[in-house]
Motif scaffolding. Structure first.
Motif, short mmCIF file in Angstrom:
data_model
loop_
_atom_site.label_atom_id
_atom_site.label_comp_id
_atom_site.label_asym_id
_atom_site.label_seq_id
_atom_site.Cartn_x
_atom_site.Cartn_y
_atom_site.Cartn_z
N ALA A 484 17.26 -17.50 -0.72
CA ALA A 484 18.51 -17.87 -1.30
C ALA A 484 19.32 -17.02 -0.86
O ALA A 484 20.77 -17.10 -1.29
N GLU A 485 19.07 -15.92 -0.29
CA GLU A 485 20.30 -14.82 0.07
C GLU A 485 20.79 -15.41 1.37
O GLU A 485 20.19 -15.87 2.45
N GLU A 486 22.34 -15.19 1.44
CA GLU A 486 22.95 -15.60 2.86
C GLU A 486 22.45 -14.66 4.16
O GLU A 486 22.25 -15.23 5.20
N ASP A 487 22.04 -13.61 3.78
CA ASP A 487 21.45 -12.83 5.00
C ASP A 487 20.06 -12.32 4.43
O ASP A 487 19.96 -11.24 4.01
N PHE A 488 19.19 -13.36 4.66
CA PHE A 488 17.81 -12.79 4.16
C PHE A 488 17.10 -11.84 5.04
O PHE A 488 16.09 -11.33 4.54
N PHE A 489 17.47 -11.47 6.13
CA PHE A 489 16.94 -10.24 6.95
C PHE A 489 17.31 -9.06 6.22
O PHE A 489 16.57 -8.19 6.06
N SER A 490 18.44 -8.92 5.43
CA SER A 490 18.79 -7.81 4.41
C SER A 490 17.93 -7.47 3.47
O SER A 490 17.72 -6.38 3.02
N THR A 491 17.10 -8.43 2.92
CA THR A 491 15.99 -8.30 1.89
C THR A 491 14.63 -7.99 2.48
O THR A 491 13.67 -7.75 1.93
N LEU A 492 14.32 -7.74 3.72
CA LEU A 492 13.35 -7.39 4.36
C LEU A 492 12.70 -6.06 3.62
O LEU A 492 13.45 -5.36 3.55
N ASN A 493 11.40 -5.91 3.36
CA ASN A 493 10.73 -4.88 2.98
C ASN A 493 10.49 -3.81 3.84
O ASN A 493 9.56 -3.94 4.80
N PRO A 494 11.36 -2.73 4.02
CA PRO A 494 10.92 -1.77 5.24
C PRO A 494 9.50 -1.05 5.11
O PRO A 494 8.97 -0.54 6.28
N ALA A 495 8.72 -1.37 4.01
CA ALA A 495 7.34 -0.82 3.78
C ALA A 495 6.57 -1.78 3.88
O ALA A 495 5.31 -1.72 3.30
N SER A 496 6.91 -2.88 4.45
CA SER A 496 5.93 -4.15 4.54
C SER A 496 4.58 -3.88 5.49
O SER A 496 3.75 -4.45 5.18
N LEU A 497 4.69 -3.02 6.34
CA LEU A 497 3.65 -2.37 7.18
C LEU A 497 3.68 -1.11 7.22
O LEU A 497 4.76 -0.28 7.66
N VAL A 498 2.73 -0.34 6.89
CA VAL A 498 2.55 0.94 6.96
C VAL A 498 1.25 1.31 7.79
O VAL A 498 0.01 0.86 7.29
N VAL A 499 1.05 1.98 8.87
CA VAL A 499 0.01 2.18 9.59
C VAL A 499 -0.73 3.73 9.14
O VAL A 499 0.05 4.55 9.42
N LYS A 500 -1.79 3.67 9.21
CA LYS A 500 -2.84 5.05 8.84
C LYS A 500 -3.74 5.22 9.67
O LYS A 500 -4.26 4.07 10.29
N HIS A 501 -4.07 6.27 10.03
CA HIS A 501 -5.24 6.56 11.09
C HIS A 501 -6.28 7.45 10.27
O HIS A 501 -5.89 8.82 9.76
N GLY A 502 -7.58 6.95 9.80
CA GLY A 502 -8.44 7.83 9.43
C GLY A 502 -9.77 7.66 9.78
O GLY A 502 -10.08 7.25 11.25
N TYR A 503 -10.64 7.10 9.16
CA TYR A 503 -12.38 7.29 9.38
C TYR A 503 -12.77 6.05 8.31
O TYR A 503 -12.56 6.06 7.41
N VAL A 504 -13.92 5.45 8.96
CA VAL A 504 -14.75 4.89 8.38
C VAL A 504 -16.40 5.30 8.35
O VAL A 504 -16.63 5.98 9.37
N GLU A 505 -17.04 4.73 7.46
CA GLU A 505 -18.47 5.24 7.66
C GLU A 505 -19.18 4.43 8.78
O GLU A 505 -18.65 3.31 9.48
N PRO A 506 -20.27 5.05 9.67
CA PRO A 506 -20.61 4.50 10.87
C PRO A 506 -21.37 2.87 10.63
O PRO A 506 -21.24 2.47 11.83
N SER A 507 -21.66 2.49 9.59
CA SER A 507 -21.84 1.04 9.42
C SER A 507 -20.91 0.10 9.96
O SER A 507 -21.41 -1.01 10.15
#
Length: 553
Positions: A484-507
Motif C-alpha cells: 500500500a506504500e507509494e515507495d514500498f522499497f522504503s519499508t524494507l527491513n534492513p535486518a531481514s538477513l543477518v549472517v553469522k559464522h559459528g559451529y555445529v556438532e559433527p553429526s
C-alpha cells in the motif's frame, strides 16, 4: 501424496449441488498461471484449492500456462512452476498445457466474431483508446473505426496476422457496448500486434490474443467444469461470458471467484516481486526472504506445512490480510514434531574446562528427538574445550538469568554441570575464554549433593565442531501492508538477513540439502540447497522456536 482432509467451503457446496443436480457428472478444474515469474504463496492457495478439489471428487486438474505475452515470459518460469506444483505434492492431468496450443483456434474464433460483426480492427492509438473509453462516471465514445464493414475488418485482421502493421498501429477489438457500466465491456482489445519470439510457438505469430479473450476459451476447449479464480477477475466474468456466448463453442465453464491471499509483511504482486529481484533488493526469486514457493522451500518450509496453511486460512469471498504468524505456526508445529534435534553455536565463545583431562574425548549419547524414539540417537563428542553462545554467559546477573554466570553453575545439554571460575579478556576488554570446572558425577543426572542447577545451555566440542554459516531471516518488510506504500522499497527491513559464522556438532557435517533440524534453544534451520556443501556448511533459519514478533507487539 496422501490426501489432506477436505475442508468445506462455498465452492465445494456449489460443486456438490452441481453433481447432485446432474449438471456435471465429474469435476474438471485447472491451475492456469502466467509464466512471467515464480509462483508465490498466493498461488499455493489456488494450487491447493484446484488440485485438492480434483482429488477429493476423483476428478482431474490441468496445469495450463496462459502464455499470451511473450515479452514477459520465460522457459525458466515455466520450469519453475512445474517444479513447484510437483513439490507441493500434486500431479496434473496428462501433459502440461499451454494457451499457445490453441492459438490457431483462438485466431479462428476472432475471425468468427468479425464475420458476425462483433469485432473490428481499430487504428486508434493507445492514448486515443484510453480517452474514448470514458470513466466510471462517464460512458465511453465509439471509435471512428467501429462501423467498418465486415469485409474490410477481415482484410485488416489478415494484414495484422501477416505482419503488415507495426506494433501499436492496429488492434482487434470486441464490439460490445461503449456505454456499459462495466469498463471491461467497453470494446476491449482482444488481439494486438507483437513482433516477439514465443517460447512455445517460436516466430509463427506476430499477433497475440489478449489474456481475457484467451483464458475463457482455453477453459472451454479443455472442458473445465469449474473455473476458479480470485476476486479481481469478478468483472471479467462478464467479458468471458460474452465471448463464449458469441462463438461456436459447446462448453461454457462456470467461473467462481474467491478472495486472494494477502499476507502481511510481504507483497503478492509479481510485478513488485520482480522489481525486488531486478533492483538487487533480494538474491533472486528463490531468496528465502521472498514469499515465492521456491524461496520458502529453500528456507525450510515443507509442502505439507504450506498445504496446511492454505487449509487454515480457508476459502471465502471476503478480502482480508493474513498474519505472517499464522504461516509460521504451520511450519513450527510440524517441525516441532518431526525435526531431529542438534546443537549449534552461532556466536561462539571458548570455554576451557580446566579439571577435565586434556587428552580425553567422550562420546556422549543424545536423543535425536525428545518425544520420538524412532528417530534414534546420535553421538556427541565432549572434550576439555567447548564453544557456548556468547549470550549464555555473564560475569554478573540477577536471579532471573538461568545461564552461566561467573562463580555459578549451569548444566550443559546432555552432558555435565560446569561452574564458571574466571575469564580471560583481550586488550579491548572482550571475553576470549571462560575457564570452568566440571562435576564428573553429574553426567545425565542431578548433582549427588542435591544442589539445584536450574539452567541448561547448549554447546559444541571445539576440536570436533564443524564450521558453519548461519543465515538468520526475518520479515522482508517492516510494515504489515508494504504494497500500500507509494515507495514500498522504503519499508524494507534492513535486518531481514543477518549472517553469522559459528559451529555445529559433527553429526551435521554431511547435512543434505533441505534437511531440517531444530537447533536446540535457537530455532529451526535447514541446510541451504544452493550454497551448502561439505566444505562450507550453510544453514538457513526457517522460523524461531516461538513467535517473537507478537511478543514485541
Amino acid at each position: 501424496m496422501a490426501a489432506d482432509a477436505p475442508r468445506s467451503n462455498f465452492i465445494r457446496q456449489i460443486i456438490d449441488k452441481d453433481l447432485a443436480s446432474g449438471k456435471h457428472s465429474e469435476v474438471h478444474t485447472r491451475f492456469p498461471p502466467e509464466p512471467n515469474g515464480f509462483l508465490h504463496i498466493g498461488h499455493a492457495k489456488s494450487i491447493v484449492l484446484n488440485f485438492g478439489i480434483a482429488e477429493d471428487y476423483q476428478g482431474t486438474c490441468n496445469l495450463r500456462f496462459d502464455d499470451t505475452n511473450p515479452l514477459k515470459e520465460k522457459v525458466d518460469y515455466v520450469n519453475s512452476i512445474k517444479e513447484d506444483v510437483a513439490w507441493l505434492g500434486y500431479q496434473w492431468n496428462g501433459e502440461p498445457r499451454y494457451s499457445s496450443n490453441y492459438f490457431d483456434q483462438l485466431h479462428a474464433y476472432a475471425v468468427e466474431l468479425i464475420e458476425k460483426g462483433l469485432a473490428y480492427v481499430d487504428f486508434s492509438t493507445q492514448e486515443q483508446m484510453r480517452e474514448m473509453r470514458g470513466t466510471l462516471k462517464e460512458p465511453g465514445v465509439n471509435s471512428p473505426y467501429r462501423d467498418t464493414s465486415v469485409e474490410e475488418n477481415l482484410k485488416h485482421f489478415a494484414d495484422m496476422t501477416a505482419g503488415k502493421y507495426q506494433e501499436g498501429e492496429a488492434a482487434l477489438r470486441a464490439k460490445i457496448d461503449m456505454s456499459s457500466p462495466f469498463m471491461v465491456l467497453r470494446d476491449p482489445v482482444i488481439y494486438r500486434v507483437r513482433f516477439a519470439h514465443h517460447h512455445q510457438t517460436g516466430d509463427k505469430w506476430c499477433v497475440y490474443p489478449m489474456y481475457d479473450f484467451t483464458h475463457c476459451i482455453s477453459d472451454a476447449l479443455e472442458n473445465i467444469t469449474h473455473s476458479l479464480c480470485t476476486l479481481e477477475f469478478q468483472d471479467n466474468r462478464r467479458l468471458y461470458d460474452w465471448v463464449l456466448d458469441n462463438i461456436s463453442i459447446d462448453c461454457h465453464p462456470q467461473q467462481i471467484e474467491f478472495s486472494r491471499l494477502n499476507l502481511q509483511y510481504t507483497v503478492m504482486s509479481k510485478r513488485k516481486l520482480n522489481l525486488l529481484v531486478e533492483e538487487g533488493k533480494v538474491n533472486g526469486w528463490d531468496d528465502p526472504r521472498m514469499p515465492t514457493i521456491a524461496g520458502m522451500r529453500r528456507r525450510g518450509y515443507t509442502p505439507s506445512s504450506i498445504r496446511e496453511f492454505c487449509h487454515r486460512i480457508g476459502v471465502t469471498k471476503m478480502d482480508n490480510q493474513v498474519e505472517m504468524s499464522m504461516l509460521e505456526a504451520c511450519i513450527r508445529d510440524e517441525l516441532n514434531q518431526q525435526a531431529p534435534r542438534a546443537m549449534a553455536v552461532l556466536d561462539p565463545v571458548r570455554v576451557v574446562i580446566e579439571n577435565y583431562p586434556a587428552d580425553q574425548v567422550e562420546r556422549l549419547i543424545a536423543p535425536n528427538h525428545p518425544n520420538d524414539e524412532s528417530l534414534g540417537n546420535r553421538e556427541v563428542p565432549f572434550a576439555r574445550e567447548i564453544f557456548i553462545e556468547a549470550e549464555d554467559f555473564r560475569e554478573e546477573a540477577n536471579k532471573k538469568y538461568k545461564r552461566l554466570v561467573l562463580g555459578k553453575e549451569v548444566r550443559l545439554r546432555n552432558a555435565y554441570v560446569i561452574k564458571a571460575e574466571r575469564v580471560e579478556k583481550d586488550a579491548d576488554g572482550n571475553i576470549t575464554t571462560i575457564f570452568c570446572s566440571y562435576d564428573a558425577d553429574t553426567l545425565g543426572k542431578d548433582p549427588a549433593d542435591g544442589r539445584k542447577v536450574k539452567g541448561v545451555i547448549h554447546w559444541v566440542a571445539a576440536e570436533h565442531a564443524q564450521q558453519a554459516e548461519f543465515r538468520l531471516y526475518d520479515r522482508l518488510f517492516q510494515v504489515p501492508n508494504p504494497g500500500a506504500e507509494e515507495d514500498f522499497f522504503s519499508t524494507l527491513n534492513p535486518a531481514s538477513l543477518v549472517v553469522k559464522h559459528g559451529y555445529v556438532e559433527p553429526s551435521l557435517a554431511t547435512a543434505a540439502a533441505e534437511e531440517r533440524y531444530q537447533f536446540e534453544r535457537i530455532g529451526y534451520f535447514c541446510a541451504d540447497s544452493k550454497d551448502s556443501s561439505a566444505d562450507h556448511l550453510v544453514f538457513n533459519q526457517t522460523v524461531g522456536l516461538r513467535d517473537t514478533w507478537n511478543d514485541d507487539a
